[in-house]
Motif scaffolding. Structure first.
Motif, PDB file in Angstrom:
ATOM      1  N   ALA A  24       0.868  -1.222   0.032  1.00 24.35           N
ATOM      2  CA  ALA A  24      -0.153  -0.019  -0.060  1.00 24.35           C
ATOM      3  C   ALA A  24       0.881   1.299  -0.025  1.00 24.35           C
ATOM      4  CB  ALA A  24      -0.876   0.037   1.263  1.00 24.35           C
ATOM      5  N   SER A  25       0.126   2.204  -0.383  1.00 26.64           N
ATOM      6  CA  SER A  25       1.143   3.351  -0.731  1.00 26.64           C
ATOM      7  C   SER A  25       1.022   4.493   0.425  1.00 26.64           C
ATOM      8  CB  SER A  25       0.584   4.107  -2.086  1.00 26.64           C
ATOM      9  OG  SER A  25      -0.743   4.846  -1.783  1.00 26.64           O
ATOM     10  N   GLY A  26       0.066   4.279   1.460  1.00 29.62           N
ATOM     11  CA  GLY A  26      -0.135   4.945   2.524  1.00 29.62           C
ATOM     12  C   GLY A  26      -0.516   4.026   3.836  1.00 29.62           C
ATOM     13  N   ARG A  27      -0.713   4.540   4.646  1.00 30.37           N
ATOM     14  CA  ARG A  27      -1.211   3.509   6.001  1.00 30.37           C
ATOM     15  C   ARG A  27      -2.719   3.212   5.709  1.00 30.37           C
ATOM     16  NH1 ARG A  27      -1.132   5.674  12.312  1.00 30.37           N
ATOM     17  NH2 ARG A  27      -1.630   3.583  13.197  1.00 30.37           N
ATOM     18  N   THR A  28      -2.693   1.933   6.021  1.00 38.49           N
ATOM     19  CA  THR A  28      -4.176   1.388   6.006  1.00 38.49           C
ATOM     20  C   THR A  28      -4.361   0.550   7.186  1.00 38.49           C
ATOM     21  OG1 THR A  28      -3.367  -0.673   4.877  1.00 38.49           O
ATOM     22  CG2 THR A  28      -3.885   1.026   3.365  1.00 38.49           C
ATOM     23  N   TYR A  29      -5.723   0.378   7.368  1.00 33.02           N
ATOM     24  CA  TYR A  29      -6.176  -0.287   8.433  1.00 33.02           C
ATOM     25  C   TYR A  29      -6.479  -1.864   8.301  1.00 33.02           C
ATOM     26  CZ  TYR A  29      -5.660   4.181  10.585  1.00 33.02           C
ATOM     27  OH  TYR A  29      -4.810   5.390  10.973  1.00 33.02           O
ATOM     28  N   PRO A  30      -7.977  -2.390   8.485  1.00 28.21           N
ATOM     29  CA  PRO A  30      -8.105  -3.582   8.029  1.00 28.21           C
ATOM     30  C   PRO A  30      -7.742  -3.579   6.485  1.00 28.21           C
ATOM     31  CG  PRO A  30      -9.825  -2.597   9.322  1.00 28.21           C
ATOM     32  CD  PRO A  30      -9.044  -1.548   9.159  1.00 28.21           C
ATOM     33  N   MET A  31      -7.205  -5.051   6.093  1.00 25.96           N
ATOM     34  CA  MET A  31      -7.025  -5.194   4.654  1.00 25.96           C
ATOM     35  C   MET A  31      -7.645  -6.736   4.685  1.00 25.96           C
ATOM     36  SD  MET A  31      -3.342  -3.859   4.144  1.00 25.96           S
ATOM     37  CE  MET A  31      -3.586  -3.671   2.234  1.00 25.96           C
ATOM     38  N   ALA A  32      -7.828  -7.206   3.337  1.00 25.19           N
ATOM     39  CA  ALA A  32      -8.218  -8.365   2.781  1.00 25.19           C
ATOM     40  C   ALA A  32      -7.904  -8.672   1.382  1.00 25.19           C
ATOM     41  CB  ALA A  32      -9.877  -8.310   2.986  1.00 25.19           C
ATOM     42  N   TRP A  33      -8.065 -10.217   1.111  1.00 28.61           N
ATOM     43  CA  TRP A  33      -7.829 -10.365   0.021  1.00 28.61           C
ATOM     44  C   TRP A  33      -9.203 -11.078  -0.539  1.00 28.61           C
ATOM     45  CZ3 TRP A  33      -3.595 -10.274  -3.080  1.00 28.61           C
ATOM     46  CH2 TRP A  33      -2.382 -10.000  -2.330  1.00 28.61           C
ATOM     47  N   CYS A  93      -6.250  -7.410  -3.589  1.00 32.59           N
ATOM     48  CA  CYS A  93      -5.979  -6.729  -2.263  1.00 32.59           C
ATOM     49  C   CYS A  93      -7.074  -5.727  -2.097  1.00 32.59           C
ATOM     50  CB  CYS A  93      -4.497  -6.324  -2.674  1.00 32.59           C
ATOM     51  SG  CYS A  93      -4.118  -5.593  -0.734  1.00 32.59           S
ATOM     52  N   ALA A  94      -7.388  -5.521  -0.815  1.00 29.54           N
ATOM     53  CA  ALA A  94      -8.440  -4.403  -0.665  1.00 29.54           C
ATOM     54  C   ALA A  94      -8.089  -3.974   0.620  1.00 29.54           C
ATOM     55  CB  ALA A  94      -9.933  -5.184  -0.660  1.00 29.54           C
ATOM     56  N   ALA A  95      -8.170  -2.543   0.825  1.00 35.10           N
ATOM     57  CA  ALA A  95      -7.955  -1.844   1.982  1.00 35.10           C
ATOM     58  C   ALA A  95      -9.007  -0.833   2.432  1.00 35.10           C
ATOM     59  CB  ALA A  95      -6.802  -1.082   1.875  1.00 35.10           C
ATOM     60  N   ARG A  96      -9.161  -0.815   3.658  1.00 35.33           N
ATOM     61  CA  ARG A  96     -10.350  -0.030   4.615  1.00 35.33           C
ATOM     62  C   ARG A  96      -9.491   0.950   5.438  1.00 35.33           C
ATOM     63  NH1 ARG A  96     -15.562  -0.317   6.326  1.00 35.33           N
ATOM     64  NH2 ARG A  96     -15.907   0.597   8.351  1.00 35.33           N
ATOM     65  N   LEU A  97     -10.117   2.209   5.148  1.00 32.13           N
ATOM     66  CA  LEU A  97      -9.169   3.503   5.982  1.00 32.13           C
ATOM     67  C   LEU A  97      -9.461   3.675   7.355  1.00 32.13           C
ATOM     68  CD1 LEU A  97      -9.070   6.141   3.038  1.00 32.13           C
ATOM     69  CD2 LEU A  97      -7.331   4.489   3.791  1.00 32.13           C
ATOM     70  N   ARG A  98     -10.758   2.973   7.690  1.00 36.06           N
ATOM     71  CA  ARG A  98     -11.362   3.219   8.948  1.00 36.06           C
ATOM     72  C   ARG A  98     -11.479   1.757   9.800  1.00 36.06           C
ATOM     73  NH1 ARG A  98     -13.099   6.507   5.414  1.00 36.06           N
ATOM     74  NH2 ARG A  98     -14.489   5.070   4.769  1.00 36.06           N
ATOM     75  N   SER A  99     -11.472   1.697  11.164  1.00 32.68           N
ATOM     76  CA  SER A  99     -11.747   0.730  11.663  1.00 32.68           C
ATOM     77  C   SER A  99     -12.425   0.771  13.254  1.00 32.68           C
ATOM     78  CB  SER A  99     -10.263  -0.512  11.976  1.00 32.68           C
ATOM     79  OG  SER A  99     -10.688  -1.527  12.458  1.00 32.68           O
ATOM     80  N   SER A 100     -13.428  -0.106  13.384  1.00 30.53           N
ATOM     81  CA  SER A 100     -13.974  -0.014  14.691  1.00 30.53           C
ATOM     82  C   SER A 100     -13.216  -0.021  15.882  1.00 30.53           C
ATOM     83  CB  SER A 100     -15.302  -0.768  14.802  1.00 30.53           C
ATOM     84  OG  SER A 100     -16.364  -0.650  13.872  1.00 30.53           O
TER      85      SER A 100
END
Length: 125
Positions: A24-33, A93-100
């Motif tokens: 990832a080019s930046g900081r990410t939180y939860p990730m998945a395939w 690959c998938a990335a989410r910017l927020r996390s509970s």
């Protein structure tokens, strides 16, 4: 804007192994395939929490695939062992910017904010 770059796909014989990487080019939180086979909908494969302590797998890959991450490198991995012909697909690959929380994981397609372009995995019989 976060960009995701997958690598590591290829052609292997059934029973073989591959390791996918997603930088990832930046900081990410939860990730998945996720993966998508020809003529089929995109399906969840594995997810990992921001902390890296919690993982979740689709039943079809449980015990064969392992998701992990290196937060210092903004990179997530998918180790795929005992590959089967039915694992053949384009892997995203998938990335989410927020996390509970630090230990939340997400399996739904719409939960993710950014996607890579995909890498082809082919397991031949």
């Amino acid at each position: 804007q976060v960009q995701l770059a997958e690598s590591g796909g290829g052609l292997v014989q059934a029973g073989g192994s591959l390791r996918l990487s997603c930088a990832a080019s930046g900081r990410t939180y939860p990730m998945a395939w996720f993966r998508q086979a020809p003529g089929k909908e995109r399906e969840f494969v594995a997810a990992i929490s921001w902390s890296g302590d919690i993982t979740y797998y689709a039943d079809s890959v449980k015990g064969r695939f392992t998701i992990s991450r290196e937060n210092g490198k903004n990179t997530v991995y998918l180790q795929m062992n005992s590959l089967k012909p039915e694992d053949t697909a384009v892997y995203y690959c998938a990335a989410r910017l927020r996390s509970s929380s630090r230990n939340s994981v997400y399996t739904a397609y719409h939960a993710y904010d950014y996607w890579g372009q995909g890498t082809q995995v082919t397991a031949s019989s």
